[in-house]
Design a protein around this motif. Structure first.
Motif: not given
Length: 66
Positions: A6-15
């Motif tokens: 998934f090279p185009q996916i953007q992920v936001l991780i809270p913490g």
């Protein structure tokens, strides 16, 4: 075995603590390269097990920067 990418996916991780840090390591195995962390705490030695990514004395009291 076919690996998922998934090279185009953007992920936001809270913490950026133990869960966020280990989650990001797992996500990178799927070839995700756009990972953002949101964490307003600082590195402390009150619970060293939860500080898996930052265990250096020079980092104590500083903002987390994964």
């Amino acid at each position: 075995m076919n690996q998922i990418h998934f090279p185009q996916i953007q992920v936001l991780i809270p913490g950026a603590g133990t869960i966020g840090y280990n989650l990001s390591r797992g996500i990178m195995t799927w070839d995700v390269r756009h990972i953002s962390f949101v964490d307003n705490s600082s590195v402390s030695y009150s619970n060293p097990v939860r500080q898996s990514s930052k265990m250096l004395a020079k980092d104590r009291g500083k903002q987390k920067q994964p």
